[in-house]
Structures are given as C-alpha cells and as structure tokens.
Scaffold this motif. Structure first.
Motif, PDB file in Angstrom:
ATOM      1  N   LEU A 187     -64.670 -90.434   2.338  1.00 34.57           N
ATOM      2  CA  LEU A 187     -64.791 -90.518   0.836  1.00 34.57           C
ATOM      3  C   LEU A 187     -63.149 -90.550   0.635  1.00 34.57           C
ATOM      4  O   LEU A 187     -62.854 -91.413  -0.389  1.00 34.57           O
ATOM      5  CB  LEU A 187     -65.206 -89.230   0.255  1.00 34.57           C
ATOM      6  CG  LEU A 187     -66.924 -89.422   0.155  1.00 34.57           C
ATOM      7  CD1 LEU A 187     -67.345 -88.025  -0.462  1.00 34.57           C
ATOM      8  CD2 LEU A 187     -67.226 -90.475  -1.280  1.00 34.57           C
ATOM      9  N   PHE A 188     -62.254 -89.819   1.071  1.00 33.96           N
ATOM     10  CA  PHE A 188     -60.994 -89.941   0.746  1.00 33.96           C
ATOM     11  C   PHE A 188     -60.461 -91.426   1.078  1.00 33.96           C
ATOM     12  O   PHE A 188     -59.809 -91.897   0.168  1.00 33.96           O
ATOM     13  CB  PHE A 188     -60.216 -88.726   1.468  1.00 33.96           C
ATOM     14  CG  PHE A 188     -60.346 -87.443   1.087  1.00 33.96           C
ATOM     15  CD1 PHE A 188     -60.564 -87.138  -0.115  1.00 33.96           C
ATOM     16  CD2 PHE A 188     -60.460 -86.304   2.069  1.00 33.96           C
ATOM     17  CE1 PHE A 188     -60.590 -85.894  -0.609  1.00 33.96           C
ATOM     18  CE2 PHE A 188     -60.738 -85.070   1.575  1.00 33.96           C
ATOM     19  CZ  PHE A 188     -60.611 -84.853   0.316  1.00 33.96           C
ATOM     20  N   ILE A 189     -60.562 -91.896   2.055  1.00 39.15           N
ATOM     21  CA  ILE A 189     -60.365 -93.241   2.341  1.00 39.15           C
ATOM     22  C   ILE A 189     -61.057 -94.224   1.349  1.00 39.15           C
ATOM     23  O   ILE A 189     -60.049 -95.312   0.896  1.00 39.15           O
ATOM     24  CB  ILE A 189     -60.792 -93.768   3.914  1.00 39.15           C
ATOM     25  CG1 ILE A 189     -60.076 -92.927   4.862  1.00 39.15           C
ATOM     26  CG2 ILE A 189     -60.422 -95.183   4.096  1.00 39.15           C
ATOM     27  CD1 ILE A 189     -60.639 -92.896   6.310  1.00 39.15           C
ATOM     28  N   GLU A 190     -62.057 -94.018   0.768  1.00 36.10           N
ATOM     29  CA  GLU A 190     -62.689 -95.042  -0.041  1.00 36.10           C
ATOM     30  C   GLU A 190     -62.230 -94.848  -1.425  1.00 36.10           C
ATOM     31  O   GLU A 190     -61.780 -95.846  -2.051  1.00 36.10           O
ATOM     32  CB  GLU A 190     -64.370 -94.816  -0.287  1.00 36.10           C
ATOM     33  CG  GLU A 190     -64.876 -95.910  -0.989  1.00 36.10           C
ATOM     34  CD  GLU A 190     -66.307 -95.382  -1.169  1.00 36.10           C
ATOM     35  OE1 GLU A 190     -66.865 -94.541  -0.639  1.00 36.10           O
ATOM     36  OE2 GLU A 190     -67.166 -96.091  -1.728  1.00 36.10           O
ATOM     37  N   LEU A 191     -61.806 -93.516  -1.746  1.00 35.71           N
ATOM     38  CA  LEU A 191     -60.857 -93.401  -2.987  1.00 35.71           C
ATOM     39  C   LEU A 191     -59.625 -94.111  -2.910  1.00 35.71           C
ATOM     40  O   LEU A 191     -59.008 -94.621  -3.904  1.00 35.71           O
ATOM     41  CB  LEU A 191     -60.835 -91.791  -3.283  1.00 35.71           C
ATOM     42  CG  LEU A 191     -62.212 -90.982  -3.328  1.00 35.71           C
ATOM     43  CD1 LEU A 191     -61.818 -89.537  -3.534  1.00 35.71           C
ATOM     44  CD2 LEU A 191     -62.612 -91.647  -4.876  1.00 35.71           C
ATOM     45  N   ARG A 192     -59.016 -94.002  -1.913  1.00 33.28           N
ATOM     46  CA  ARG A 192     -57.548 -94.636  -1.873  1.00 33.28           C
ATOM     47  C   ARG A 192     -57.861 -96.059  -1.821  1.00 33.28           C
ATOM     48  O   ARG A 192     -57.234 -97.144  -2.592  1.00 33.28           O
ATOM     49  CB  ARG A 192     -57.047 -94.261  -0.386  1.00 33.28           C
ATOM     50  CG  ARG A 192     -55.578 -95.288   0.038  1.00 33.28           C
ATOM     51  CD  ARG A 192     -55.224 -95.163   1.213  1.00 33.28           C
ATOM     52  NE  ARG A 192     -56.072 -95.694   2.104  1.00 33.28           N
ATOM     53  CZ  ARG A 192     -56.248 -95.538   3.501  1.00 33.28           C
ATOM     54  NH1 ARG A 192     -55.158 -94.764   4.017  1.00 33.28           N
ATOM     55  NH2 ARG A 192     -56.958 -96.145   4.193  1.00 33.28           N
ATOM     56  N   ASP A 193     -58.898 -96.757  -0.854  1.00 33.48           N
ATOM     57  CA  ASP A 193     -58.840 -98.102  -0.813  1.00 33.48           C
ATOM     58  C   ASP A 193     -59.720 -98.846  -1.872  1.00 33.48           C
ATOM     59  O   ASP A 193     -59.259 -99.877  -2.471  1.00 33.48           O
ATOM     60  CB  ASP A 193     -59.583 -98.328   0.478  1.00 33.48           C
ATOM     61  CG  ASP A 193     -58.684 -98.157   1.728  1.00 33.48           C
ATOM     62  OD1 ASP A 193     -57.451 -97.908   1.389  1.00 33.48           O
ATOM     63  OD2 ASP A 193     -59.356 -98.032   2.804  1.00 33.48           O
TER      64      ASP A 193
END
Ligand code: ADP
Ligand code: MG
Length: 231
Positions: A187-193
C-alpha cells in the motif's frame, strides 16, 4: 529532486533529573525527497519517534527548524499549525487508536465530520478510501472483528482522509506478521506511485528498508546517513 521536508539543526532534550538532561536530538539536519519513501532506521532510543513527531509538528523542538513544502511550521501559531497539519500530513502509528464502538467505515468518516465535512461527504470519501486500502468487504466490521492487518489498513485509510501530501508512519508494521506487513508495504508503494505521496516511515521491517528510496539512519540522536542530503 525536490525535497518536501528540510530540517535545520533540530535539538530536543528532556530533563530527566535535577542534574541530568537527556539529549534526544543533537542537531538533526535531514532532507526528505518528494514522492519517495524515506525510511528511518536506528536502535531503540535513538530518537526516531521524537524526530518523526517533530517533523509532523505534533512535538516541538527546543531549537531548529522544520520546513515542509517551504513553510517553516513552528513559525505558525498553534491554530495555523494544526490546520496545516490536518491538511498536509497523515499520521500512522504502531497502535492504531481506532474507536472500538464504531465500524471501520465510521472510524474513517468520523474525523472528517469533526473536521467540518458533511456526513454525506465524509461517508463518500471514507468509502473511496476503504476501497483504496482493499477493505470494502470489511467496512461494516468493528475493530475487534478485524485482523491486526485490517485494523492498520483502516488506520491508514483514516490518515488519508484529507488527501495529505505527506504520510508519516511510526513502526506501522511493528505488530503485524510478515504477510500483513507485506500488504501494508505494498500500500505504501501504491501511495507513492499512484497517489504521488511522500512518505517517511520509521521501521525495522527489512522488506520496507529494501524498497525505501532514501534510508535515513539514526544513532544516538544524530543522523549518520541521509542519501537525499549527501547525494
Ligand atoms: N517525554 C519524554 N521524557 C523523557 N524522556 C523521553 C521522553 N520521550 C522520549 N524520551 C527518551 O528519549 C529517547 C529517544 O526516544 P524515542 O524518540 O522514542 O526513540 P526511538 O523511537 O528511536 O526508540 C529515549 O531514551 C526515550 O526514553
Ligand atoms: Mg520509537
């Protein structure tokens, strides 16, 4: 590369007895790049939580400055600072502080209503957020009926309610097994990307350290490594 946070000489001490003060931050200068995942690591007691709280304006330094997107946050008055925080920063803690008597959806919507949104706005936005965090099927469950990972995803959805540009998380997977930690990391990666957020995460999680773009290392109140500053 733009920096969303720049600090200048942050110092923080606690008086622990009549004679003794504990210097928790001893002049911290860091840069946090925009739209990246910065990970803060360091031994227990190194000052990570203190630093994160000061970065987010929920604790104040004795000396030094925090500039977020150009704003010197401690030069704002209390009221303006709290408005700035609400608008720009989402916090996630190790313990999620969800309200036990309300459902996941209500836990996300209620802070928005307290913040001035209408009931309808708040619940529409909450439904959107719960979709992003993959919990639509659990929205009517109370915290006690959710797994630890689902509770933390609810807390993350709540942190996103005002669509802050910056997410600060203090050991967000500290209480989770590795499968649930992986869901949060993804989820953190999705929030970044996908959502172009900037994240600062204090963690011991090896996987998150591996995906972090900027690894900030603290030892005993000092930042010994911050690639965004040193290149
Ligand atoms: N309110 C406080 N009063 C006195 N000492 C504190 C207070 N908050 C934190 N400390 C001390 O400051 C040090 C750094 O704490 P913290 O920032 O929580 O470290 P970390 O998150 O890296 O484990 C620790 O030794 C802690 O005991
Ligand atoms: Mg800590």
């Amino acid at each position: 590369m733009e920096n969303i946070i720049i600090t200048d000489g942050l110092r923080k001490s606690y008086k622990v007895s009549k004679q003794n003060t504990l210097d928790v931050l001893k002049g911290v200068n860091i840069s946090v790049p925009q739209n990246k995942i910065s990970v803060i690591i360091g031994a227990s007691g190194a000052g990570k939580s203190t630093l994160l709280h000061i970065l987010g304006g929920i604790d104040t330094p004795d000396r030094g400055k925090v500039r977020i997107a150009g704003t010197d946050i401690f030069s704002l008055g209390q009221k303006k600072l709290s408005r700035f925080r609400n608008k720009n920063i989402g916090f996630v803690f190790q313990f999620h502080h969800l309200l036990p008597e309300f459902t996941a959806l209500e836990n996300i919507a209620i802070p928005m209503m307290i913040g001035g949104s209408s009931r309808k706005e708040a619940f529409n936005r909450a439904a959107e957020l719960i979709e992003i965090t993959g919990l639509s099927h659990r929205k009517d469950h109370k915290p006690a009926e959710l797994s630890g990972g689902e509770q933390q995803r609810t807390a993350l959805a709540r942190a996103l309610s005002n669509n802050p540009e910056l997410i600060l998380a203090d050991e967000p997977t500290g209480n989770l097994d590795s499968a649930n930690a992986k869901i949060i990391n993804d989820l953190f990666i999705e929030l970044r990307d996908k959502y172009k957020k900037s994240l600062v995460i204090v963690t011991h999680n090896k996987d998150l350290m591996a995906i972090g773009d900027n690894l900030i290392e603290m030892v005993d109140g000092v930042v010994v490594k911050n690639p965004a500053t040193t290149g």
